[in-house]
Design a protein around this motif. Structure first.
Motif, PDB file in Angstrom:
ATOM      1  N   UNK A  40      80.011 -17.622   9.629  1.00 18.27           N
ATOM      2  CA  UNK A  40      80.416 -17.102   8.313  1.00 18.27           C
ATOM      3  C   UNK A  40      80.211 -18.154   7.235  1.00 18.27           C
ATOM      4  N   UNK A  41      80.506 -19.411   7.591  1.00 19.74           N
ATOM      5  CA  UNK A  41      80.315 -20.483   6.599  1.00 19.74           C
ATOM      6  C   UNK A  41      78.838 -20.606   6.254  1.00 19.74           C
ATOM      7  N   UNK A  42      77.991 -20.584   7.277  1.00 16.90           N
ATOM      8  CA  UNK A  42      76.547 -20.715   7.025  1.00 16.90           C
ATOM      9  C   UNK A  42      76.059 -19.569   6.141  1.00 16.90           C
ATOM     10  N   UNK A  43      76.581 -18.371   6.439  1.00 16.25           N
ATOM     11  CA  UNK A  43      76.150 -17.189   5.662  1.00 16.25           C
ATOM     12  C   UNK A  43      76.526 -17.327   4.191  1.00 16.25           C
ATOM     13  N   UNK A  44      77.598 -18.078   3.937  1.00 16.51           N
ATOM     14  CA  UNK A  44      78.060 -18.224   2.545  1.00 16.51           C
ATOM     15  C   UNK A  44      77.347 -19.350   1.819  1.00 16.51           C
ATOM     16  N   UNK A  45      76.581 -20.158   2.551  1.00 16.63           N
ATOM     17  CA  UNK A  45      75.948 -21.338   1.917  1.00 16.63           C
ATOM     18  C   UNK A  45      74.682 -20.934   1.179  1.00 16.63           C
ATOM     19  N   UNK A  46      74.467 -21.563   0.040  1.00 21.40           N
ATOM     20  CA  UNK A  46      73.182 -21.367  -0.644  1.00 21.40           C
ATOM     21  C   UNK A  46      72.135 -22.229   0.066  1.00 21.40           C
ATOM     22  N   UNK A  47      70.867 -21.977  -0.190  1.00 19.57           N
ATOM     23  CA  UNK A  47      69.812 -22.807   0.407  1.00 19.57           C
ATOM     24  C   UNK A  47      69.996 -24.252  -0.001  1.00 19.57           C
ATOM     25  N   UNK A  48      70.334 -24.482  -1.271  1.00 17.02           N
ATOM     26  CA  UNK A  48      70.535 -25.857  -1.750  1.00 17.02           C
ATOM     27  C   UNK A  48      71.654 -26.539  -0.956  1.00 17.02           C
ATOM     28  N   UNK A  49      72.729 -25.813  -0.716  1.00 21.99           N
ATOM     29  CA  UNK A  49      73.858 -26.405   0.031  1.00 21.99           C
ATOM     30  C   UNK A  49      73.450 -26.732   1.461  1.00 21.99           C
ATOM     31  N   UNK A  50      72.681 -25.831   2.070  1.00 25.95           N
ATOM     32  CA  UNK A  50      72.233 -26.077   3.458  1.00 25.95           C
ATOM     33  C   UNK A  50      71.392 -27.358   3.513  1.00 25.95           C
ATOM     34  N   UNK A  51      70.483 -27.486   2.561  1.00 25.00           N
ATOM     35  CA  UNK A  51      69.596 -28.650   2.587  1.00 25.00           C
ATOM     36  C   UNK A  51      70.374 -29.919   2.246  1.00 25.00           C
ATOM     37  N   UNK A  52      71.361 -29.779   1.365  1.00 25.50           N
ATOM     38  CA  UNK A  52      72.194 -30.953   1.042  1.00 25.50           C
ATOM     39  C   UNK A  52      72.903 -31.476   2.277  1.00 25.50           C
ATOM     40  N   UNK A  53      73.323 -30.537   3.125  1.00 28.10           N
ATOM     41  CA  UNK A  53      74.031 -30.950   4.348  1.00 28.10           C
ATOM     42  C   UNK A  53      73.091 -31.702   5.283  1.00 28.10           C
ATOM     43  N   UNK A  54      71.823 -31.290   5.306  1.00 23.67           N
ATOM     44  CA  UNK A  54      70.885 -31.844   6.302  1.00 23.67           C
ATOM     45  C   UNK A  54      70.154 -33.088   5.833  1.00 23.67           C
ATOM     46  N   UNK A  55      70.117 -33.316   4.535  1.00 28.02           N
ATOM     47  CA  UNK A  55      69.419 -34.509   4.028  1.00 28.02           C
ATOM     48  C   UNK A  55      70.471 -35.468   3.476  1.00 28.02           C
ATOM     49  N   UNK A  56      70.495 -36.691   4.023  1.00 26.06           N
ATOM     50  CA  UNK A  56      71.537 -37.657   3.696  1.00 26.06           C
ATOM     51  C   UNK A  56      71.569 -38.058   2.226  1.00 26.06           C
ATOM     52  N   UNK A  57      72.586 -38.851   1.884  1.00 27.52           N
ATOM     53  CA  UNK A  57      72.822 -39.227   0.486  1.00 27.52           C
ATOM     54  C   UNK A  57      72.014 -40.433   0.042  1.00 27.52           C
ATOM     55  N   UNK A  58      71.155 -40.935   0.930  1.00 23.95           N
ATOM     56  CA  UNK A  58      70.262 -42.018   0.489  1.00 23.95           C
ATOM     57  C   UNK A  58      70.690 -43.369   1.032  1.00 23.95           C
ATOM     58  N   UNK A  59      69.778 -44.319   0.976  1.00 20.49           N
ATOM     59  CA  UNK A  59      69.949 -45.636   1.576  1.00 20.49           C
ATOM     60  C   UNK A  59      70.773 -46.525   0.654  1.00 20.49           C
ATOM     61  N   UNK A  60      71.813 -47.170   1.246  1.00 17.30           N
ATOM     62  CA  UNK A  60      72.722 -47.912   0.360  1.00 17.30           C
ATOM     63  C   UNK A  60      72.204 -49.307   0.039  1.00 17.30           C
ATOM     64  N   UNK A  61      71.136 -49.744   0.743  1.00 16.28           N
ATOM     65  CA  UNK A  61      70.607 -51.087   0.443  1.00 16.28           C
ATOM     66  C   UNK A  61      69.500 -50.934  -0.596  1.00 16.28           C
ATOM     67  N   UNK A  62      69.524 -51.764  -1.621  1.00 15.48           N
ATOM     68  CA  UNK A  62      68.504 -51.647  -2.662  1.00 15.48           C
ATOM     69  C   UNK A  62      67.294 -52.509  -2.275  1.00 15.48           C
ATOM     70  N   UNK A  63      66.359 -51.896  -1.520  1.00 17.48           N
ATOM     71  CA  UNK A  63      65.213 -52.670  -1.017  1.00 17.48           C
ATOM     72  C   UNK A  63      63.932 -52.175  -1.699  1.00 17.48           C
TER      73      UNK A  63
END
Ligand code: GLC
Length: 623
Positions: A40-63
């Motif tokens: 039910x939760x998945x059914x309520x998610x927008x595509x953007x929300x689904x992809x946000x869950x699967x793609x991390x928030x980015x690398x914390x080291x500034x390289x």
């Protein structure tokens, strides 16, 4: 005092508000994770929300050269500063952010945080190769329980360990993070470790799946392996670990396997890992691994770490143009949410940020003694009684407690061998000690700065003039020489002066043995190494050899516990020390060759160049 009419008004207002609240609550039918089914939760998610869950928030080291977080994600403060990765929260649906942190020898996070008075040290445990040398899964489990408690106490959800690739060749740069050349030992140790960590209610990530046995061009190297070697050697350990310990996650590896990125291989991640082995968790990519986010989604690589904005764009585009089906995306989202449900973040588990480091140190010390291997002990050299010691070798005074890279731990301290000896009433020749400490400091000061995660170049061994030897041999009861070898992620080891001894090391062993033996004194060598080195040419010159590996922050105490017989050395080799490097079946092909002129598969700071590693030795690895 309120008049009667006022009281009536207040009661009416309260009743109206309550009704309104109930109405709003009734209308707010947004499914909540944990209250509604995952479906039910998945059914309520927008595509953007689904992809946000699967793609991390980015690398914390500034390289430089590595893509960082999006502007929006940069604004969200890290829950655990220095952790390797985190996922996006989706508060609307009750989905928290998860924190993932390295590594195999301990929790790797920043020990000091901006503006914080307290510190955030974690215990530096012995390396996995030492743990495997105990041949005792209880030792692996004990380290897992202790390390997992620190993962929990720091508020981390998933520990990016154990690493368990096969030590195909002694020069593999990350062998120290792995267990063994043998898949049964590797699998059993990994399973015991995973169970230990996960009893703390936190998760693990069995890595790097699969056939990532070198650092050379690791992000663009194609491992060419026959089916039998693949099944019986390179996959077998992972199969044991997955089936026996149910890790929350598996981390796919950087390399290609027979032409396909492992993180993009449906055969590996779906047909084998899930359909054949029954894996129920989710697959996370290695950091910046692979080169096609949509192919990763299709293959069953559910989560992309650390996450870069272009991956989000590519996946959303693929959903919109139908090249990635909604069903495949939803399948990946479901797998991740099923693990989120298990996580401390979802359960709002409280955490102290102050793990029991005293107990961690005790576990580190005791388990370190279990994996040390007494390779030679002639003429009852060991156990040593407290006495005056001539202590040679940089590593005697500057212990190498662990390897470098993501598998390192920011340790509060490291007990060196001279400190361990002094703590047990041994007397170290003071002048020699001063010479070493000064020499080490000078050599380190001269080293060029190294990039984050990279291993500093080793310093040369200090030469001890032979005219000093007479005096030292006259005044000391025994000579101890420590040979140190560090090793780390991003770079494989070399044969010359790494697998083999340096000229200074050779002459040190020669002169110490000659002079001390002439006075009837014994000579002991301690190997403080992250992997095998050449021993055949010099082992007859000395009386005893103790393999201490990289024993963690309590290493100096652990070595002395074994040297004095407080702990009986019971470790055995779980990886071969070849008499000569050319005896190694993969010596001719390791670590593979670059494919000149080939188009780069991936472009980033660490990517290397397209290459090929031919595993033509088949199953003939190690013994
Ligand atoms: C590294 C390593 C992996 C580690 C991850 C996060 O490059 O390959 O073992 O867990 O990135 O630091």
């Amino acid at each position: 005092m309120l008049k009667r009419t006022d009281r009536l008004n207040w009661i009416t207002l309260a009743a109206v508000m309550l009704v309104m609240f109930r109405l709003v609550e009734a209308q707010d039918t947004t499914p909540q994770l944990g209250k509604n089914s995952v479906r039910e939760v998945v059914a309520a998610m927008t595509t953007e929300e689904k992809v946000k869950l699967l793609v991390g928030m980015g690398f914390n080291e500034d390289i430089p050269g590595l893509p960082g977080p999006s502007e929006e994600d940069k604004k969200i403060p890290e829950k655990v500063q220095g952790a390797a990765g985190r996922t996006h929260a989706i508060p609307r649906l009750g989905i928290p952010s998860l924190t993932l942190s390295d590594g195999p020898a301990g929790v790797r996070i920043d020990p000091v945080r901006k503006g914080a008075a307290k510190t955030y040290y974690a215990t530096g445990f012995p390396i996995e190769t030492l743990i495997a040398s105990s041949w005792d899964t209880d030792v692996a489990n004990r380290v897992g329980v202790a390390m997992g408690s620190e993962v929990r106490d720091f508020g981390i959800d998933i520990l990016l360990a154990p690493a368990m690739n096969i030590q195909r060749n002694p020069l593999g740069g990350r062998n120290f993070e792995y267990y063994s050349e043998d898949p049964l030992i590797a699998g059993k140790m990994a399973a015991a470790f995973v169970k230990g960590v996960q009893t703390n209610g936190v998760g693990t990530s069995v890595k790097h799946f699969a056939v990532n046995s070198q650092e050379f061009n690791r992000m663009q190297s194609n491992s060419l392996v026959g089916e039998r070697a693949l099944r019986e050697l390179y996959l077998k350990g992972f199969e044991i670990a997955v089936k026996e310990s149910h890790p929350w996650t598996v981390m796919s590896s950087y390399n290609l396997l027979n032409g396909t990125y492992t993180s993009q291989s449906e055969d590996l991640l779906t047909t084998l890992l899930r359909n054949e082995w029954g894996f129920k968790g989710f697959v996370v990519s290695d950091w910046f691994g692979g080169n096609d986010a949509v192919a990763q989604m299709r293959a069953g690589n559910d989560m992309l770490m650390p996450g870069v904005p272009s991956q989000t764009e590519d996946i959303i585009k693929a959903i919109n143009d139908g090249t990635l089906s909604k069903e495949q995306l939803d399948r990946n989202v479901e797998r991740v949410l099923n693990i989120v449900l298990l996580s401390p973040s979802f359960k709002h588990t409280t955490f102290s940020e102050q793990p029991d480091l005293k107990s961690g140190a005790q576990v580190a010390r005791e388990t370190a003694t279990e994996g040390m291997v007494l390779l030679k002990n002639d003429n009852h050299t060991l156990p040593l009684a407290s006495s005056k010691v001539a202590l040679f070798g940089n590593a005697s005074y500057d212990l190498i407690a662990g390897g470098t890279g993501s598998g390192d731990v920011n340790k509060q301290y490291v007990v060196s061998l001279d400190q361990g000896l002094t703590a047990r009433s041994f007397v170290i020749d003071d002048e020699l000690k001063k010479n070493y400490l000064q020499f080490i400091a000078e050599q380190k000061a001269k080293r060029p700065p190294v990039a984050p995660f990279m291993m500093p170049p080793p310093i040369a061994e200090m030469a001890v003039p032979s005219d000093r030897m007479e005096k030292l041999a006259g005044e000391s009861a025994v000579a101890i020489i420590t040979l140190g070898r560090n090793t780390g992620e991003f770079v494989d080891r070399q044969v010359e002066n790494d697998f083999t001894l340096t000229a200074i090391e050779r002459s040190l062993i020669e002169s110490v043995s000659e002079v001390f033996h002439a006075k009837g004194k014994k000579v002991l060598v301690v190997l403080n190494v992250g992997g095998p080195l050449e021993v055949a040419s010099w082992r007859e010159k000395v009386d005893a050899v103790l393999l201490a590996w990289l024993p963690g922050q309590e290493g100096g105490h652990a070595i002395v516990d074994v040297l004095t017989g407080k702990v009986n050395p019971s470790g055995k080799l779980a990886t071969t020390f070849p008499v000569s490097y050319n005896d190694v079946p993969s010596a001719k092909t390791f670590p593979g060759k670059e494919l000149p002129g080939a188009k780069p598969l991936v472009v980033n700071t660490f990517a290397g160049k397209p290459a090929e590693a031919l595993y033509d030795e088949g199953i003939y690895v190690g013994y």
